[in-house]
Design a protein around this motif. Structure first.
Motif, mmCIF file in Angstrom:
data_model
loop_
_atom_site.group_PDB
_atom_site.id
_atom_site.type_symbol
_atom_site.label_atom_id
_atom_site.label_comp_id
_atom_site.label_asym_id
_atom_site.label_seq_id
_atom_site.Cartn_x
_atom_site.Cartn_y
_atom_site.Cartn_z
ATOM 1 N N ALA A 56 0.841 -1.209 0.000
ATOM 2 C CA ALA A 56 0.000 0.000 0.000
ATOM 3 C C ALA A 56 0.873 1.255 0.000
ATOM 4 O O ALA A 56 0.595 2.224 -0.719
ATOM 5 C CB ALA A 56 -0.928 -0.011 1.210
ATOM 6 N N GLU A 57 1.947 1.230 0.777
ATOM 7 C CA GLU A 57 2.856 2.378 0.848
ATOM 8 C C GLU A 57 3.561 2.591 -0.486
ATOM 9 O O GLU A 57 3.655 3.718 -0.987
ATOM 10 C CB GLU A 57 3.861 2.153 1.983
ATOM 11 C CG GLU A 57 4.791 3.330 2.249
ATOM 12 C CD GLU A 57 6.085 3.245 1.466
ATOM 13 O OE1 GLU A 57 6.618 4.312 1.103
ATOM 14 O OE2 GLU A 57 6.555 2.131 1.184
ATOM 15 N N SER A 98 1.088 3.948 -2.985
ATOM 16 C CA SER A 98 0.804 5.355 -2.698
ATOM 17 C C SER A 98 1.884 6.264 -3.288
ATOM 18 O O SER A 98 1.586 7.317 -3.865
ATOM 19 C CB SER A 98 0.710 5.546 -1.183
ATOM 20 O OG SER A 98 0.471 6.878 -0.863
ATOM 21 N N ARG A 99 3.132 5.836 -3.178
ATOM 22 C CA ARG A 99 4.225 6.623 -3.734
ATOM 23 C C ARG A 99 4.181 6.648 -5.261
ATOM 24 O O ARG A 99 4.457 7.686 -5.888
ATOM 25 C CB ARG A 99 5.556 6.084 -3.231
ATOM 26 C CG ARG A 99 5.756 6.422 -1.760
ATOM 27 C CD ARG A 99 6.939 5.783 -1.092
ATOM 28 N NE ARG A 99 8.135 5.714 -1.884
ATOM 29 C CZ ARG A 99 9.035 4.719 -1.754
ATOM 30 N NH1 ARG A 99 8.854 3.746 -0.880
ATOM 31 N NH2 ARG A 99 10.118 4.713 -2.483
ATOM 32 N N ARG A 103 1.431 6.340 -7.105
ATOM 33 C CA ARG A 103 0.296 7.203 -7.463
ATOM 34 C C ARG A 103 0.640 8.684 -7.289
ATOM 35 O O ARG A 103 0.238 9.523 -8.099
ATOM 36 C CB ARG A 103 -0.936 6.832 -6.645
ATOM 37 C CG ARG A 103 -1.595 5.545 -7.118
ATOM 38 C CD ARG A 103 -2.931 5.292 -6.432
ATOM 39 N NE ARG A 103 -2.805 5.151 -4.988
ATOM 40 C CZ ARG A 103 -2.450 4.024 -4.362
ATOM 41 N NH1 ARG A 103 -2.170 2.941 -5.053
ATOM 42 N NH2 ARG A 103 -2.389 3.990 -3.051
ATOM 43 N N ALA A 104 1.402 9.018 -6.247
ATOM 44 C CA ALA A 104 1.803 10.416 -6.025
ATOM 45 C C ALA A 104 2.655 10.922 -7.182
ATOM 46 O O ALA A 104 2.495 12.060 -7.642
ATOM 47 C CB ALA A 104 2.556 10.547 -4.703
#
Length: 109
Positions: free
Chosen positions: A47-48, A51-52, A54-55
């Motif tokens: 997930a982390e 998230s990176r 996607r950012a």
């Protein structure tokens, strides 16, 4: 039921699900390889990482470039050339911890 039987049963349920969750299927395989694998930690790590990625995409980077940068340049994932045939290289939980594995397992990540 043994840990192995529970993992096999979980895998059977996962492959019948619609839509198919490839990562959860890979975690079921990881549990077969190592019943003590920390699956919640693997979920948290993925997930982390996601998230990176996607950012970076939101910031304007191309999706493939974002994925490549996070996984390989920042995280240092690569193939395990010294112990390629180690069964642990088929465990997505192990690969997320060590950042080394077989190409197919790295593809799941």
């Amino acid at each position: 039921m043994t840990d192995r039987s529970l993992a096999i049963d979980r895998f059977r349920r996962l492959v019948q699900a619609d839509p198919l969750d490839i990562f959860e299927g890979a975690l079921a395989i990881a549990a077969l390889i190592d019943p003590s694998a920390d699956l919640p930690l693997a979920r948290s790590r993925i997930a982390e990482i996601g998230s990176r990625v996607r950012a970076r995409i939101r910031a304007g980077d191309a999706p493939a470039e974002s994925l490549q940068r996070v996984l390989f340049a920042e995280e240092g994932f690569s193939g395990d050339t010294s112990s390629y045939d180690d069964p642990a290289n088929s465990s997505v939980a192990h690969v997320l911890q060590t950042r080394r594995g077989m190409p197919i397992t790295l593809s799941v990540v």
